[in-house]
Design a protein around this motif. Structure first.
Motif, PDB file in Angstrom:
ATOM      1  N   THR A 188     -26.851 -21.839  26.172  1.00 32.11           N
ATOM      2  CA  THR A 188     -26.507 -22.156  24.789  1.00 32.11           C
ATOM      3  C   THR A 188     -27.681 -21.868  23.856  1.00 32.11           C
ATOM      4  O   THR A 188     -27.505 -21.299  22.765  1.00 32.11           O
ATOM      5  CB  THR A 188     -26.095 -23.628  24.668  1.00 32.11           C
ATOM      6  OG1 THR A 188     -25.094 -23.927  25.639  1.00 32.11           O
ATOM      7  CG2 THR A 188     -25.557 -23.932  23.288  1.00 32.11           C
ATOM      8  N   ALA A 189     -28.877 -22.254  24.266  1.00 31.97           N
ATOM      9  CA  ALA A 189     -30.065 -22.022  23.436  1.00 31.97           C
ATOM     10  C   ALA A 189     -30.327 -20.524  23.263  1.00 31.97           C
ATOM     11  O   ALA A 189     -30.718 -20.074  22.182  1.00 31.97           O
ATOM     12  CB  ALA A 189     -31.278 -22.710  24.056  1.00 31.97           C
ATOM     13  N   ARG A 190     -30.120 -19.752  24.327  1.00 27.84           N
ATOM     14  CA  ARG A 190     -30.324 -18.305  24.212  1.00 27.84           C
ATOM     15  C   ARG A 190     -29.345 -17.686  23.215  1.00 27.84           C
ATOM     16  O   ARG A 190     -29.727 -16.824  22.410  1.00 27.84           O
ATOM     17  CB  ARG A 190     -30.174 -17.642  25.581  1.00 27.84           C
ATOM     18  CG  ARG A 190     -31.358 -17.852  26.497  1.00 27.84           C
ATOM     19  CD  ARG A 190     -31.122 -17.227  27.864  1.00 27.84           C
ATOM     20  NE  ARG A 190     -32.258 -17.429  28.754  1.00 27.84           N
ATOM     21  CZ  ARG A 190     -32.250 -17.153  30.054  1.00 27.84           C
ATOM     22  NH1 ARG A 190     -31.154 -16.638  30.614  1.00 27.84           N
ATOM     23  NH2 ARG A 190     -33.323 -17.376  30.783  1.00 27.84           N
ATOM     24  N   VAL A 191     -28.089 -18.115  23.277  1.00 26.83           N
ATOM     25  CA  VAL A 191     -27.099 -17.585  22.327  1.00 26.83           C
ATOM     26  C   VAL A 191     -27.477 -17.972  20.907  1.00 26.83           C
ATOM     27  O   VAL A 191     -27.432 -17.144  19.987  1.00 26.83           O
ATOM     28  CB  VAL A 191     -25.691 -18.096  22.689  1.00 26.83           C
ATOM     29  CG1 VAL A 191     -24.687 -17.712  21.607  1.00 26.83           C
ATOM     30  CG2 VAL A 191     -25.249 -17.532  24.030  1.00 26.83           C
ATOM     31  N   ALA A 198     -36.675 -23.541  33.218  1.00 23.71           N
ATOM     32  CA  ALA A 198     -37.950 -23.923  33.825  1.00 23.71           C
ATOM     33  C   ALA A 198     -38.193 -25.416  33.635  1.00 23.71           C
ATOM     34  O   ALA A 198     -37.676 -26.035  32.714  1.00 23.71           O
ATOM     35  CB  ALA A 198     -39.094 -23.126  33.203  1.00 23.71           C
ATOM     36  N   ASP A 199     -39.008 -25.961  34.523  1.00 20.23           N
ATOM     37  CA  ASP A 199     -39.380 -27.379  34.500  1.00 20.23           C
ATOM     38  C   ASP A 199     -40.750 -27.507  33.855  1.00 20.23           C
ATOM     39  O   ASP A 199     -41.739 -27.001  34.375  1.00 20.23           O
ATOM     40  CB  ASP A 199     -39.401 -27.916  35.930  1.00 20.23           C
ATOM     41  CG  ASP A 199     -39.546 -29.428  35.986  1.00 20.23           C
ATOM     42  OD1 ASP A 199     -39.994 -30.021  34.993  1.00 20.23           O
ATOM     43  OD2 ASP A 199     -39.227 -30.007  37.039  1.00 20.23           O
ATOM     44  N   PRO A 241     -29.008 -25.396  33.133  1.00 20.27           N
ATOM     45  CA  PRO A 241     -28.589 -24.004  32.931  1.00 20.27           C
ATOM     46  C   PRO A 241     -27.656 -23.819  31.738  1.00 20.27           C
ATOM     47  O   PRO A 241     -27.751 -22.818  31.030  1.00 20.27           O
ATOM     48  CB  PRO A 241     -27.881 -23.650  34.246  1.00 20.27           C
ATOM     49  CG  PRO A 241     -28.403 -24.616  35.246  1.00 20.27           C
ATOM     50  CD  PRO A 241     -28.686 -25.880  34.498  1.00 20.27           C
ATOM     51  N   LEU A 242     -26.759 -24.788  31.499  1.00 24.43           N
ATOM     52  CA  LEU A 242     -25.856 -24.679  30.362  1.00 24.43           C
ATOM     53  C   LEU A 242     -26.625 -24.776  29.048  1.00 24.43           C
ATOM     54  O   LEU A 242     -26.326 -24.065  28.078  1.00 24.43           O
ATOM     55  CB  LEU A 242     -24.794 -25.771  30.437  1.00 24.43           C
ATOM     56  CG  LEU A 242     -23.699 -25.739  29.370  1.00 24.43           C
ATOM     57  CD1 LEU A 242     -22.945 -24.412  29.401  1.00 24.43           C
ATOM     58  CD2 LEU A 242     -22.732 -26.906  29.558  1.00 24.43           C
ATOM     59  N   ASP A 272     -26.377 -15.940  37.018  1.00 26.57           N
ATOM     60  CA  ASP A 272     -26.834 -17.101  37.783  1.00 26.57           C
ATOM     61  C   ASP A 272     -25.697 -18.082  38.044  1.00 26.57           C
ATOM     62  O   ASP A 272     -24.697 -17.710  38.622  1.00 26.57           O
ATOM     63  CB  ASP A 272     -28.030 -17.773  37.087  1.00 26.57           C
ATOM     64  CG  ASP A 272     -27.804 -17.956  35.587  1.00 26.57           C
ATOM     65  OD1 ASP A 272     -26.648 -17.876  35.145  1.00 26.57           O
ATOM     66  OD2 ASP A 272     -28.793 -18.178  34.867  1.00 26.57           O
ATOM     67  N   PHE A 273     -25.833 -19.321  37.579  1.00 21.20           N
ATOM     68  CA  PHE A 273     -24.960 -20.408  38.005  1.00 21.20           C
ATOM     69  C   PHE A 273     -23.520 -20.279  37.530  1.00 21.20           C
ATOM     70  O   PHE A 273     -22.624 -20.880  38.094  1.00 21.20           O
ATOM     71  CB  PHE A 273     -25.537 -21.738  37.494  1.00 21.20           C
ATOM     72  CG  PHE A 273     -26.939 -21.964  37.934  1.00 21.20           C
ATOM     73  CD1 PHE A 273     -27.202 -22.524  39.173  1.00 21.20           C
ATOM     74  CD2 PHE A 273     -28.011 -21.599  37.140  1.00 21.20           C
ATOM     75  CE1 PHE A 273     -28.498 -22.726  39.591  1.00 21.20           C
ATOM     76  CE2 PHE A 273     -29.316 -21.794  37.557  1.00 21.20           C
ATOM     77  CZ  PHE A 273     -29.560 -22.360  38.783  1.00 21.20           C
TER      78      PHE A 273
END
Length: 841
Positions: free
Chosen positions: A204-207, A231-232, A199-200, A46-47
């Protein structure tokens, strides 16, 4: 993992040829290496893959330098001490995003000790019990069931602080309860979910999430999706209401709107749909074959909503994505769909926890603000004017309040609990009135609030921090528990301290809270010890006096604030304006005038100016002059009259006309629309010209009140940083000031007002009767108050303390308090101010 899958090391990539390097980076950014390992969404192309589309020799050389540096690190350390690795990523995220941007986004990253405290407040049994007996017998089976079935959501997860702490506790309970690793992993990735718009933050949260479950991955039973979504939580996809959009969800993108049939937007179905959509487009599957595969894989045959209209929508969506793919622009659309629709498809949760963004309505981007307007109205968070018109834009409502209501309404199970770190002003200001309704379609119960304002727990930020726990489906019953945290004198703690270390460095005061107006449950909260609340009720009520804001130049203080540099024999005075260059910049931030000017003007419109910094308790001394462009009744002097009566002053103002017309202040702009002159400004009335006034600073940690009288036969004019009450006589002003500065007056204001927001509304709830010169208590209060001003001027602290004690006694007589009740108030005030605080274990 990379070596097992045949992926080159960082060092090897750094020396690879250009085509090979770019190819491997493309594969990495699309998540290929992780998907091969069975992790579907760690990276989604993505970004952060922008550099692949901006490839150049300069970009390539920079990437090789980064790869060489990464090759110097040992990746095995990520799993040896995962907690330290999480701290590394958390701080890296903190430093990558500039502080100003983070604060504009309302992002304050939560220290672990604060997150852990919130989790314990939400469910003490799950997060705090370490008793070995607790894990035996029937209790163990019940806890095991809770471990595997309880669902948690952080709707603004940032770098994943709450998610990782929850996963860590689940790991601990899993070991204690001997839960098989595969079963525990499945429960984790099914039940611990995060959303964020940054997105950052999501990456980071996924890692961090992956590191928290890394050693369980060998027990997985298939491919996994890390349940952290871009997501919002507030603005979620909405099903169409129009004739031709019913049964359809729309997802706006830069390439147009994607329409998705509602039959697919369901938990357990949507993720699989997105995966099949991406696989079909990538493999150039025929659209009819794709529909057949989708119908079979998702068992859609005969399902309500699976009809020709739904199939036609999918044909259009599939065609659009296929076209983008052929143009080389596919990449992320199916993944964005999956992320954006997550709030609709992940189901509901037992607990919602987190630290939502703190951003006022007025600071939200215009487009976003407009897109969520209906939600503010739906939940009535902004309140209404008389007649029902919504107050959006008129009060400083905060996005954290809206997120609280939206996620409780749509994502929290009935009977579930929400725990948020949130701004304490929602409980104490008029802007929080709508929030304090505590109701959606069903009631909301306030379980507990922690007031941590004095702790400033966020690194590099001074904000008003509170922790609240709410329960969905029960009404709030007042008073509610309200714990006030105070730092212990001399003790210290840091962002990295443990919860136990913070507790050792603080004292907790067991207060309760209830609406200051018993007939209005949305009124600001009054907070005090339970026994003190009963006493306070004797003092509460509507004052016979009304307060006003001081004069407000609309950001042009540097035009109207002046000092006399010379008095001419002809009666004119030469004045010089007080500009930013001649004042401390942090005190003159809103000054738009800029340039210094010296010019002779008529002295008639010059008045002594009282500024916020000129006022202390029992003392107010003007320090400058202000050019007042109003008649004694508060109206602006008409331009023609001004030119005729005060030509030199008019000429001075004319030099600043362009600056004055460019003022952005809403009140000034409104005056221009009504045809008032370019030099007009607001917050001036007949009360402004009263000879005697009671004043207090709006921005102060406590109520700071004083009396100011005329200087050189002219009334003193307070600026907009001061609140004023006009009085008919000197004795009346001293009487009122005495009551406000008494321990009773200060404590009541301290109990429900927000420090640094001592606005005119504080008189809405203090019962101050009109001054009666025939009442001996009133006269004595005026006499004592005048004495307090004199003692302050002479710096006679001993005499001042004695006078203040007498003032408290006279105030107690006026409000009908016994001596014991007065002592209770005095002790409570000392407690609030940090003296003699009693610790609660």
């Amino acid at each position: 993992m990379g070596e097992k899958l045949g992926v080159p090391s960082f060092s090897e990539l750094a020396t690879a040829d250009s085509q090979t390097l770019r190819q491997h980076l493309q594969e990495m950014e699309s998540g290929g290496v992780f998907r091969a390992y069975g992790i579907l969404n760690l990276l989604e192309g993505d970004f952060f893959a922008w550099y692949l589309h901006a490839w150049s020799e300069k970009v390539e050389n920079a990437l090789r330098d980064i790869l060489k540096r990464l090759g110097e690190y040992d990746p095995t350390t990520l799993t040896i001490v995962p907690e330290e690795t999480r701290d590394l990523f958390k701080k890296l995220y903190h430093y990558l995003l500039p502080r100003e941007i983070r604060h504009n986004l309302g992002e304050y990253y939560t220290p672990d000790w604060l997150a852990w405290h919130l989790l314990k407040q939400v469910d003490n049994e799950f997060f705090d019990n370490e008793d070995n007996e607790f894990f035996g017998g029937h209790n163990a089976e019940r806890l095991r069931r809770r471990l595997l079935e309880t669902r948690f959501l952080d709707p603004a997860c940032g770098s994943g602080t709450f998610l990782v702490l929850i996963l860590g506790r689940m790991r601990q309970l899993g070991r204690d309860l001997r839960v098989p690793e595969a079963e525990l992993l499945k429960a984790m990735i099914s039940n611990v979910v995060g959303f964020d718009l940054n997105p950052l933050a999501v990456l980071t949260a996924r890692v961090n999430y992956l590191l928290a479950i890394a050693d369980l991955l060998e027990h997985r039973e298939g491919e996994i999706t890390i349940p952290v979504y871009l997501a919002d939580s507030v603005r979620t996809p909405v099903e169409g209401k129009e004739l031709f959009s019913q049964g359809t969800y729309e997802f706006p993108t830069t390439v147009g709107k994607f329409k998705v049939p509602a039959v697919l937007c369901q938990p357990g179905r949507f993720d699989r749909f997105c995966n099949l959509l991406e696989e079909g487009v990538r493999s150039s599957l025929n659209v009819d074959d794709f529909l057949a595969q989708l119908e079979k894989e998702l068992a859609l045959t005969g399902q309500p909503g699976w009809d020709e209209d739904a199939k036609q929508l999918l044909r259009e969506l599939y065609g659009k994505l296929s076209e983008l793919h052929q143009k080389g622009r596919n990449g992320i659309w199916a993944r964005l769909l999956k992320n954006n629709f997550a709030p609709l498809t992940v189901g509901q949760f037992d607990y919602i926890v987190g630290n939502p963004p703190w951003v006022n309505w007025e600071h939200l981007p215009d487009g976003y603000r407009e897109s969520i307007k209906n939600l503010w109205l739906r939940y009535r968070i902004a309140g209404t004017f008389k007649g029902g018109r919504p107050r959006l834009g008129a009060v400083k409502v905060d996005i954290s309040a809206l997120m609280t209501y939206t996620v409780m309404d749509t994502l929290l199970k009935d009977g579930g609990k929400l725990g948020f770190v949130i701004t304490q002003s929602l409980f104490k200001t008029s802007a929080g009135a709508g929030f304090r309704r505590f109701a959606i379609e069903i009631p909301i119960k306030v379980i507990h609030v922690d007031d941590m304002v004095s702790l400033n727990p966020f690194e590099g930020a001074s904000n008003r921090t509170a922790v609240m726990v709410l329960e969905k489906g029960k009404p709030t019953k007042y008073p509610v528990p309200y714990m006030v945290w105070r730092k212990t004198k001399g003790a210290r703690f840091t962002y990295d301290s443990t919860l136990e270390e913070v507790k050792q460095a603080t004292k907790r005061l067991e207060f309760v809270a209830e609406p200051v107006d018993p007939h209005d449950p949305t009124s600001p909260w009054l907070t005090a010890r339970p026994q003190t609340l009963k006493v306070i009720r004797k003092v509460l009520g509507k004052s016979d006096y009304e307060a006003h804001e001081g004069v407000n130049t609309g950001g042009a203080n540097g035009v109207y604030w002046v000092e006399i540099v010379y008095r001419r024999p002809d009666g004119l005075v030469v004045v010089q304006n007080i500009t930013e260059r001649r004042e401390e910049q942090n005190r003159r931030r809103e000054d738009q005038s800029g340039r210094e000017v010296s010019e002779p003007i008529e002295p008639d419109l010059l008045y002594p100016l009282l500024r916020g910094r000129d006022v202390k308790r029992w003392k107010a001394e003007p320090s400058a002059l202000i050019l007042l462009v109003h008649e004694q009744n508060g109206s602006v002097i008409p331009e023609r009259d001004f030119q005729h009566r005060f030509p030199r002053t008019y000429g001075y103002l004319k030099r600043f006309e362009q600056v004055l017309r460019q003022r952005r202040d809403a009140m000034v702009q409104g005056m221009y629309r009504r045809g008032l002159p370019f030099y007009a400004y607001s917050a001036v009335g007949d009360y402004t010209f009263a000879p005697w006034k009671v004043v207090w600073r709006e921005q102060a940690s406590e109520l700071t009140t004083a009396v100011v009288g005329p200087r050189d036969a002219k009334p003193v004019i307070p600026d907009h940083k001061l609140m004023i009450v006009d009085c008919q006589s000197q004795d009346e002003a001293y009487y009122m000031c005495g009551l406000l500065n008494s321990a009773l007056g200060r404590f009541i204001v301290h109990s429900y007002a927000v420090a640094i927001q001592m606005d005119p509304h504080i008189l809405d709830h203090i019962r101050i009767p009109r001054f009666d010169p025939g009442n001996p208590v009133h006269r004595r209060l005026a006499e004592l108050s005048k004495g307090a001003h004199e003692a302050t001027k002479e710096a006679n602290d001993a005499q001042l303390r004695q006078i203040e004690e007498e003032i408290d006694e006279e105030a107690a007589k006026l409000w009908g308090l016994s001596e014991a009740e007065l002592r209770e108030i005095q002790a409570s005030l000392r407690e609030l101010e940090g003296e003699a605080a009693t610790e609660v274990n």
